[in-house]
Write a protein that holds these residues in place. Structure first.
Motif, short mmCIF file in Angstrom:
data_model
loop_
_atom_site.label_atom_id
_atom_site.label_comp_id
_atom_site.label_asym_id
_atom_site.label_seq_id
_atom_site.Cartn_x
_atom_site.Cartn_y
_atom_site.Cartn_z
N HIS A 1 23.45 8.63 64.52
CA HIS A 1 23.27 7.22 65.52
C HIS A 1 24.41 7.67 66.37
CE1 HIS A 1 20.62 4.95 63.05
NE2 HIS A 1 21.37 5.31 62.24
N ILE A 2 24.21 7.69 67.81
CA ILE A 2 25.35 7.73 68.84
C ILE A 2 25.07 6.64 69.71
CG2 ILE A 2 25.82 9.11 70.96
CD1 ILE A 2 24.89 11.69 69.42
N ASP A 3 26.20 5.88 70.10
CA ASP A 3 26.19 4.82 70.98
C ASP A 3 27.42 4.93 71.87
OD1 ASP A 3 26.21 2.40 72.11
OD2 ASP A 3 26.22 1.20 70.56
N VAL A 4 27.26 5.53 73.15
CA VAL A 4 28.38 5.77 74.21
C VAL A 4 27.80 5.38 75.38
CG1 VAL A 4 29.23 7.68 72.76
CG2 VAL A 4 27.27 8.13 74.58
N ASN A 5 28.49 5.29 76.52
CA ASN A 5 28.13 4.88 77.80
C ASN A 5 27.58 6.08 78.48
OD1 ASN A 5 29.40 2.47 77.55
ND2 ASN A 5 31.18 2.73 78.25
N LYS A 6 28.25 7.40 78.14
CA LYS A 6 27.73 8.42 78.85
C LYS A 6 27.82 9.42 77.70
CE LYS A 6 29.07 11.36 82.82
NZ LYS A 6 30.13 11.58 83.89
N ILE A 7 26.62 10.44 78.03
CA ILE A 7 26.77 11.69 77.12
C ILE A 7 26.13 12.83 77.82
CG2 ILE A 7 24.17 10.83 76.06
CD1 ILE A 7 25.13 12.32 73.78
N GLU A 8 26.86 13.75 77.35
CA GLU A 8 26.14 15.41 77.95
C GLU A 8 26.38 16.28 76.65
OE1 GLU A 8 26.86 19.04 81.18
OE2 GLU A 8 27.84 17.09 81.41
N ALA A 9 25.25 16.80 76.11
CA ALA A 9 25.42 17.25 74.87
C ALA A 9 24.67 18.69 75.07
CB ALA A 9 24.88 16.56 73.84
N HIS A 10 24.86 19.68 74.26
CA HIS A 10 24.21 21.22 74.12
C HIS A 10 23.76 21.09 72.58
CE1 HIS A 10 25.29 22.75 78.22
NE2 HIS A 10 25.90 21.70 78.04
N ARG A 11 22.88 21.63 72.20
CA ARG A 11 22.35 21.71 71.01
C ARG A 11 22.58 20.75 69.99
NH1 ARG A 11 25.15 27.85 70.10
NH2 ARG A 11 24.11 29.01 71.68
N LEU A 12 22.23 19.34 70.51
CA LEU A 12 22.39 18.34 69.59
C LEU A 12 21.04 18.00 68.99
CD1 LEU A 12 24.12 15.77 68.74
CD2 LEU A 12 23.15 14.70 70.94
N THR A 13 21.16 17.43 67.85
CA THR A 13 20.10 17.01 66.99
C THR A 13 20.52 15.27 66.78
OG1 THR A 13 19.10 18.95 66.32
CG2 THR A 13 18.44 17.07 65.09
N CYS A 14 19.92 14.44 67.21
CA CYS A 14 20.10 13.05 66.88
C CYS A 14 18.89 12.30 66.66
CB CYS A 14 20.93 12.67 68.13
SG CYS A 14 21.35 11.00 67.98
N ARG A 15 19.20 11.30 65.61
CA ARG A 15 17.93 10.38 65.47
C ARG A 15 17.86 9.09 66.55
NH1 ARG A 15 18.23 8.43 59.63
NH2 ARG A 15 19.42 6.77 60.32
N THR A 16 18.90 8.51 66.65
CA THR A 16 19.04 7.55 67.57
C THR A 16 20.11 7.57 68.56
OG1 THR A 16 17.75 6.00 65.97
CG2 THR A 16 19.06 5.01 67.88
N LEU A 17 19.76 7.47 70.09
CA LEU A 17 20.72 7.80 70.79
C LEU A 17 20.83 6.47 71.96
CD1 LEU A 17 22.94 9.19 72.69
CD2 LEU A 17 20.91 10.27 73.81
N GLN A 18 21.72 5.82 72.01
CA GLN A 18 22.03 4.72 72.86
C GLN A 18 23.10 4.81 73.85
OE1 GLN A 18 21.97 0.87 70.94
NE2 GLN A 18 22.38 -0.30 72.94
N ALA A 19 22.76 4.84 75.17
CA ALA A 19 23.73 5.27 76.31
C ALA A 19 23.17 4.82 77.44
CB ALA A 19 23.77 6.91 76.20
N GLY A 20 24.08 4.68 78.63
CA GLY A 20 23.96 4.42 79.98
C GLY A 20 23.20 5.52 80.45
N THR A 21 24.00 6.66 80.57
CA THR A 21 23.16 7.93 81.21
C THR A 21 23.47 9.03 80.11
OG1 THR A 21 25.32 8.51 82.13
CG2 THR A 21 23.78 7.34 83.63
N ALA A 22 22.60 9.98 79.88
CA ALA A 22 22.52 10.93 79.13
C ALA A 22 21.98 12.37 79.61
CB ALA A 22 21.48 10.76 77.84
N ILE A 23 22.69 13.32 79.45
CA ILE A 23 22.11 14.71 79.87
C ILE A 23 22.01 15.78 78.40
CG2 ILE A 23 22.83 17.04 81.11
CD1 ILE A 23 24.13 15.15 83.18
N LEU A 24 20.86 16.28 78.18
CA LEU A 24 20.71 16.90 76.98
C LEU A 24 20.30 18.31 77.40
CD1 LEU A 24 18.71 14.25 74.97
CD2 LEU A 24 21.34 14.82 74.83
N ARG A 25 20.87 19.45 76.89
CA ARG A 25 20.62 20.78 77.19
C ARG A 25 20.63 21.50 75.82
NH1 ARG A 25 21.47 21.83 82.79
NH2 ARG A 25 22.48 20.32 83.78
#
Length: 224
Positions: free
Chosen positions: A163-187
Motif C-alpha cells: 500500500h502506498i499513500d502519498v500526494n505525488k509519486i514517480e517510480a521505476h520498476r515498482l510493483t504495488c497492490r494499492t496506490l493512492q496519490a494525487g499525481t503518479a508517474i510510473l515507468r
C-alpha cells in the motif's frame, strides 16, 4: 559527559558527547550520545542519541533506533523500528519494524521496512515495504557496472509495496497492490493492481495499472 574512542569493545551506561566505533563494539542498554561515528561494527539492544554517522561501518540493533539524524555510508540493520528526524544514507537500511522520519528520507542502495513514513522519500535503488506514507515518493534505479562484476544483483531488482499513500509519486520498476496519490508517474515495467489518483497518472508503454478510478486522467509517457 563522557567521550569514548574505539579502543575497547564495550561502551558502558552513561551520557556521551562523542562515541567513535572503530572495532566491534557493543553498547550497554542505557547509552545516550550526541554523536556516534561508526567505522567498525556497532551492536546494541537499543540506540538512543542525536547523530548516528556511519563511515563504511555496520550497525546492528536488536531493538529500536531513536536518533535525530542518520547519515553516511554503510549498513544499518535493526529488528525494531527507526524513529528519527531525517536519514541520508548510501548503503543498506533494513528495519524489521517501522521507519518514521519527521523530515526527509534519502537512501541510495536498499531500503526494507514494514511501514515507511516520511515527508519526502527518495530512493535510488530497491525498496521493499508493506505500507508507504508521505508527501512525495520517488524511486529511481541505481545502475553501475560494478554490480554485475561483484555479484551485487540485489541493487538491480525491482521495488515492491503493498500500500502506498502519498500526494505525488514517480517510480521505476515498482510493483504495488494499492496506490493512492494525487499525481503518479510510473515507468520501467511498473505494475499496480489498483490506483486511486485524484488528478492524473502517467504510464510508459512498459508499465500498467489494472484498475484506475474514473476521476483520474490517464496519459502515456514517452519511453526513454
Amino acid at each position: 559527559m563522557h567521550h569514548h574512542t574505539g579502543n575497547t569493545g564495550h561502551v558502558r551506561n552513561g551520557n556521551y558527547g562523542l562515541i567513535t566505533v572503530t572495532t566491534r563494539t557493543t553498547f550497554a542498554d542505557d547509552v545516550r550520545f550526541r554523536t556516534t561515528m561508526v567505522t567498525g561494527t556497532l551492536e546494541a539492544n537499543t540506540i538512543t542519541g542525536n547523530q548516528l554517522i556511519v563511515d563504511n561501518g555496520t550497525v546492528r540493533c536488536s531493538g529500536d533506533v531513536h536518533v535525530e539524524r542518520i547519515a553516511g555510508r554503510g549498513r544499518i540493520i535493526t529488528d525494531g523500528s527507526i524513529i528519527c528526524g531525517g536519514i541520508e544514507l548510501t548503503g543498506d537500511l533494513h528495519s524489521g519494524g517501522d521507519v518514521t522520519c519527521n523530515d526527509d528520507l534519502l537512501v541510495k542502495g536498499s531500503l526494507t521496512s514494514r511501514h515507511i513514513r516520511a515527508r519526502y522519500i527518495l530512493l535510488h535503488g530497491v525498496l521493499q515495504g508493506h505500507r508507504i506514507n508521505g508527501s512525495s515518493l520517488e524511486i529511481r534505479p541505481l545502475r553501475s557496472a560494478m554490480f554485475t562484476r561483484f555479484d551485487m544483483l540485489k541493487y538491480e531488482g525491482g521495488s515492491s509495496a503493498s500500500h502506498i499513500d502519498v500526494n505525488k509519486i514517480e517510480a521505476h520498476r515498482l510493483t504495488c497492490r494499492t496506490l493512492q496519490a494525487g499525481t503518479a508517474i510510473l515507468r520501467d515495467n511498473s505494475m499496480v493492481e489498483h490506483a486511486i489518483c485524484s488528478t492524473s497518472i502517467g504510464l510508459d508503454r512498459t508499465s500498467c495499472v489494472m484498475l484506475v478510478n474514473r476521476e483520474c486522467r490517464r496519459y502515456h509517457l514517452k519511453t526513454a
